[in-house]
Design a protein around this motif. Structure first.
Motif, PDB file in Angstrom:
ATOM      1  N   ALA A   1      51.331  27.693  53.412  1.00 56.90           N
ATOM      2  CA  ALA A   1      50.967  29.037  53.291  1.00 56.90           C
ATOM      3  C   ALA A   1      50.689  29.554  51.934  1.00 56.90           C
ATOM      4  CB  ALA A   1      52.181  29.885  54.048  1.00 56.90           C
ATOM      5  N   PHE A   2      49.709  30.449  51.936  1.00 58.14           N
ATOM      6  CA  PHE A   2      49.626  30.977  50.721  1.00 58.14           C
ATOM      7  C   PHE A   2      48.905  32.423  50.727  1.00 58.14           C
ATOM      8  CE2 PHE A   2      47.355  31.875  46.529  1.00 58.14           C
ATOM      9  CZ  PHE A   2      48.298  31.826  45.656  1.00 58.14           C
ATOM     10  N   ALA A   3      49.357  33.354  49.920  1.00 59.08           N
ATOM     11  CA  ALA A   3      48.972  34.534  49.898  1.00 59.08           C
ATOM     12  C   ALA A   3      49.071  34.881  48.029  1.00 59.08           C
ATOM     13  CB  ALA A   3      49.478  35.711  50.557  1.00 59.08           C
ATOM     14  N   LYS A   4      47.944  35.649  47.680  1.00 61.61           N
ATOM     15  CA  LYS A   4      48.067  36.187  46.346  1.00 61.61           C
ATOM     16  C   LYS A   4      49.128  37.165  46.182  1.00 61.61           C
ATOM     17  CE  LYS A   4      43.293  36.584  45.423  1.00 61.61           C
ATOM     18  NZ  LYS A   4      42.254  37.573  44.954  1.00 61.61           N
ATOM     19  N   LYS A   5      50.089  37.134  45.012  1.00 61.82           N
ATOM     20  CA  LYS A   5      51.399  37.842  45.001  1.00 61.82           C
ATOM     21  C   LYS A   5      51.322  39.288  45.026  1.00 61.82           C
ATOM     22  CE  LYS A   5      55.377  37.623  41.765  1.00 61.82           C
ATOM     23  NZ  LYS A   5      56.320  37.254  42.630  1.00 61.82           N
ATOM     24  N   GLU A   6      49.967  39.958  44.568  1.00 66.49           N
ATOM     25  CA  GLU A   6      49.845  41.376  44.847  1.00 66.49           C
ATOM     26  C   GLU A   6      49.725  41.623  46.456  1.00 66.49           C
ATOM     27  OE1 GLU A   6      47.682  39.127  43.184  1.00 66.49           O
ATOM     28  OE2 GLU A   6      45.672  39.781  43.176  1.00 66.49           O
ATOM     29  N   ASP A   7      49.182  40.816  47.162  1.00 67.86           N
ATOM     30  CA  ASP A   7      49.018  41.046  48.657  1.00 67.86           C
ATOM     31  C   ASP A   7      50.400  40.651  49.232  1.00 67.86           C
ATOM     32  OD1 ASP A   7      46.667  41.636  48.533  1.00 67.86           O
ATOM     33  OD2 ASP A   7      45.943  39.581  48.488  1.00 67.86           O
ATOM     34  N   LEU A   8      51.481  40.497  48.601  1.00 62.42           N
ATOM     35  CA  LEU A   8      52.733  40.411  49.458  1.00 62.42           C
ATOM     36  C   LEU A   8      53.929  41.431  48.630  1.00 62.42           C
ATOM     37  CD1 LEU A   8      53.161  36.412  49.092  1.00 62.42           C
ATOM     38  CD2 LEU A   8      52.823  37.844  51.268  1.00 62.42           C
ATOM     39  N   ALA A   9      53.445  42.592  48.565  1.00 61.88           N
ATOM     40  CA  ALA A   9      53.979  43.722  47.953  1.00 61.88           C
ATOM     41  C   ALA A   9      53.176  44.877  48.135  1.00 61.88           C
ATOM     42  CB  ALA A   9      54.327  43.483  46.432  1.00 61.88           C
ATOM     43  N   GLY A  10      54.137  45.995  48.251  1.00 55.82           N
ATOM     44  CA  GLY A  10      53.466  47.392  48.148  1.00 55.82           C
ATOM     45  C   GLY A  10      52.647  47.746  49.480  1.00 55.82           C
ATOM     46  N   GLY A  11      51.640  48.376  49.237  1.00 56.46           N
ATOM     47  CA  GLY A  11      50.612  48.935  50.396  1.00 56.46           C
ATOM     48  C   GLY A  11      49.670  47.850  50.992  1.00 56.46           C
ATOM     49  N   MET A  12      49.776  47.826  52.240  1.00 53.53           N
ATOM     50  CA  MET A  12      48.997  47.099  53.194  1.00 53.53           C
ATOM     51  C   MET A  12      47.519  47.414  53.016  1.00 53.53           C
ATOM     52  SD  MET A  12      49.286  44.321  55.158  1.00 53.53           S
ATOM     53  CE  MET A  12      47.709  43.782  55.675  1.00 53.53           C
ATOM     54  N   VAL A  13      47.316  48.798  52.861  1.00 57.93           N
ATOM     55  CA  VAL A  13      46.054  49.306  52.915  1.00 57.93           C
ATOM     56  C   VAL A  13      45.362  48.710  51.690  1.00 57.93           C
ATOM     57  CG1 VAL A  13      46.839  51.351  51.705  1.00 57.93           C
ATOM     58  CG2 VAL A  13      44.656  51.472  53.233  1.00 57.93           C
ATOM     59  N   GLU A  14      45.966  48.267  50.657  1.00 58.49           N
ATOM     60  CA  GLU A  14      45.312  47.958  49.193  1.00 58.49           C
ATOM     61  C   GLU A  14      44.952  46.449  49.345  1.00 58.49           C
ATOM     62  OE1 GLU A  14      44.708  49.949  46.990  1.00 58.49           O
ATOM     63  OE2 GLU A  14      46.258  51.525  47.916  1.00 58.49           O
ATOM     64  N   THR A  15      45.101  45.767  50.651  1.00 54.92           N
ATOM     65  CA  THR A  15      44.666  44.215  50.659  1.00 54.92           C
ATOM     66  C   THR A  15      43.206  44.037  50.480  1.00 54.92           C
ATOM     67  OG1 THR A  15      46.646  44.320  52.298  1.00 54.92           O
ATOM     68  CG2 THR A  15      45.004  42.258  52.331  1.00 54.92           C
ATOM     69  N   SER A  16      42.999  43.332  49.498  1.00 52.74           N
ATOM     70  CA  SER A  16      41.460  43.040  49.252  1.00 52.74           C
ATOM     71  C   SER A  16      40.966  42.217  50.270  1.00 52.74           C
ATOM     72  CB  SER A  16      41.461  42.304  47.813  1.00 52.74           C
ATOM     73  OG  SER A  16      41.932  41.078  47.889  1.00 52.74           O
ATOM     74  N   ALA A  17      39.644  42.009  50.327  1.00 55.06           N
ATOM     75  CA  ALA A  17      38.827  41.041  51.471  1.00 55.06           C
ATOM     76  C   ALA A  17      39.096  39.634  50.912  1.00 55.06           C
ATOM     77  CB  ALA A  17      37.380  41.587  51.377  1.00 55.06           C
ATOM     78  N   ASP A  18      39.023  39.575  49.695  1.00 57.83           N
ATOM     79  CA  ASP A  18      39.394  38.175  49.140  1.00 57.83           C
ATOM     80  C   ASP A  18      40.583  37.571  49.244  1.00 57.83           C
ATOM     81  OD1 ASP A  18      36.749  37.642  48.156  1.00 57.83           O
ATOM     82  OD2 ASP A  18      37.264  38.250  46.068  1.00 57.83           O
ATOM     83  N   GLY A  19      41.487  38.186  49.071  1.00 53.29           N
ATOM     84  CA  GLY A  19      42.980  38.018  49.233  1.00 53.29           C
ATOM     85  C   GLY A  19      43.312  37.997  50.840  1.00 53.29           C
TER      86      GLY A  19
END
Ligand code: NAD
Length: 258
Positions: free
Chosen positions: A94-112
């Protein structure tokens, strides 16, 4: 030994704390021949050392699971090492960018989002496709992946990975349906939280461990050995009537409403 004469490919060992290593140890203990993979040169030394601690001849292959060529090379090597047959495959990736494993779900980028889905869910399909001919040659097989409660309940900060795990669990069921005709079973273990390299990337992970200790019926967190033994069960002939299943190994935490 229930797995004597059986062969397994374990994908997802990074170090001795990896869940994949707990599963590999259980398989080796029960007599299976095991091959390991390492994602890249950065972890190669550690994975080879772990392999050697069991058997200096234990096969190890470099495999970035998003690289089709490396999947093909790995399966070729596994076929050569194991007489053209494979009984078990472990997908513990499994892997996700660090910024996508914190804070607001709504900020998730398409790339991430795409990256996390590709590595954490799609690779179960691509690795299964690569392993299938070797499993068919073995007369069938058993495939195991690792998931988490965040697929069905909101775990703050797990964010995009919760969506990936929902996708991974659905993938498990669809593959189980598709591959039953080849006598290939596909199951998942939903492990409770364990302090591993991947887990350290999730914001506030220590508080998740504390919550489980406080609320789980068994009053503690699971160990890698316990997840390894449950994985062994799902991979072995002991579970020959089970496919498309998600087995919780979390000291009972998921049954609690309060
Ligand atoms: P880990 O860091 O030890 O293992 C994750 C593995 O994924 C590593 O070996 C890493 O090299 C591999 N990986 C990442 N990207 C890859 C790629 N492109 N190609 C090949 N390999 C790649 O951590 P872990 O906790 O043992 O994670 C294993 C699995 O267990 C993951 O699917 C994770 O989501 C799941 N899981 C973990 C927990 C937990 O709390 N630790 C709980 C439930 C489920």
């Amino acid at each position: 030994m229930i797995l004597s004469g059986k062969t397994a490919l374990v994908v997802g060992v990074a170090n001795k704390n990896s869940i994949a290593w707990g599963i590999a140890e259980a398989l080796l203990r029960e007599g299976a021949k095991v091959a390991l993979t390492y994602q890249n040169e950065r972890v190669e030394g550690r994975v080879r050392d772990l392999a050697k601690s069991f058997d200096p001849e234990l096969p190890c292959f470099q495999l970035d699971a998003t690289n089709d060529e490396e999947i093909a090379t790995t399966m070729k090597g596994v076929g050569e090492a194991f007489g053209g047959k494979l009984d078990m495959l472990v997908h513990s990736v499994a892997f996700a960018k660090k910024e996508d494993l914190a804070g607001g779900m709504v900020e998730t980028s398409a790339d991430g989002f795409k990256l996390a889905q590709e590595i954490s869910a799609y690779t179960l399909i691509s690795l299964t496709r690569g392993a299938l001919p070797l499993m068919q040659a073995a007369g069938g097989g058993s495939i195991l992946t690792l998931t988490y409660l965040g697929s069905e309940k909101v775990i703050p900060n797990y964010n995009v990975m919760g969506i990936c795990k929902a996708s991974l669990e659905a993938t498990t069921r669809y593959l189980a349906w598709d591959l039953g005709k080849h006598n290939v079973r596909v199951n998942a273990v939903s492990a409770g939280p364990i302090k591993t390299l991947a887990a350290r990337g999730i914001a506030g992970f220590s508080s998740v461990l504390e919550k489980v200790e406080e609320k789980a019926p068994l009053g503690r967190n699971v160990t890698t050995d316990e997840v390894g033994n449950a994985g062994l069960f799902l991979l072995s002939p002991w579970s020959s009537g089970i496919t498309g299943e998600v087995l919780y190994v979390d000291c009972g935490y998921h049954i609690m409403g309060m």
